[in-house]
Scaffold this active site. Sequence first.
Site, PDB file in Angstrom:
ATOM      1  N   ASP A  51       0.872  -1.170   0.000  1.00 25.92           N
ATOM      2  CA  ASP A  51       0.000   0.000   0.000  1.00 25.92           C
ATOM      3  C   ASP A  51       0.911   1.223   0.000  1.00 25.92           C
ATOM      4  OD1 ASP A  51      -1.678   2.135   0.506  1.00 25.92           O
ATOM      5  OD2 ASP A  51      -2.495   1.323   2.385  1.00 25.92           O
ATOM      6  N   THR A 116      -0.168  11.903 -16.805  1.00 22.42           N
ATOM      7  CA  THR A 116      -1.219  11.975 -17.812  1.00 22.42           C
ATOM      8  C   THR A 116      -1.158  13.301 -18.564  1.00 22.42           C
ATOM      9  OG1 THR A 116      -3.629  12.003 -18.126  1.00 22.42           O
ATOM     10  CG2 THR A 116      -2.813  12.894 -16.067  1.00 22.42           C
ATOM     11  N   TYR A 139      -8.729  15.082 -10.840  1.00 16.21           N
ATOM     12  CA  TYR A 139      -7.759  14.046 -11.211  1.00 16.21           C
ATOM     13  C   TYR A 139      -6.499  14.693 -11.782  1.00 16.21           C
ATOM     14  CZ  TYR A 139      -5.503  10.714 -14.362  1.00 16.21           C
ATOM     15  OH  TYR A 139      -4.580   9.965 -15.043  1.00 16.21           O
TER      16      TYR A 139
END
Length: 178
Positions: A51, A116, A139
Amino acid sequence: MKERILITGSNGLLGQKIILQLIEEGEFDFLATSSGDNRLTTVDFNYETLDITNRNQVNCVFDQYQPTAVINTAAMTNVDQCEDDREGAKKLNVDAAQNLIAASQKHNSQLLHLSTDFVFDGEDGPYSEEDKPNPLSYYAETKNNADNLVMNSGLSWSVVRTMLVYGVVQDMSRSNVV
């Protein structure tokens, strides 16, 4: 000495493709990590549940594995989910990147961070590395924040801003354009 690569997000589409490529090339030692059980069960490789939002877990894996390079493909990428769960998006896209940066600094690991093209507003593409981001969604904002953390970390780093990642892998957790 072989590179020791730590891959985060190895259960995802890109993570699985990177694993298969590294196995095919056969020149690298790597540890694949992701949350939950390993989904790529058709080939044999080193896998550990991790994690990356948990700084202690990140530090333990880095201390044990001593990576020379890290490929961070882990992220919350569903744009709508990021809007609905801003705390979760920040935790996975920004805070986790900070955890990886801190551990990479301690171990002098190179960090390749997947991002991105959503960090740009789409008005004047195609974009270059020198173009100024203008994120329009939460995002994109979280990815831009993480990119900035990586770029200002003092590490040997790369930020790769993909346009669209698509394909088919084992145990797909969600649909894509294919």
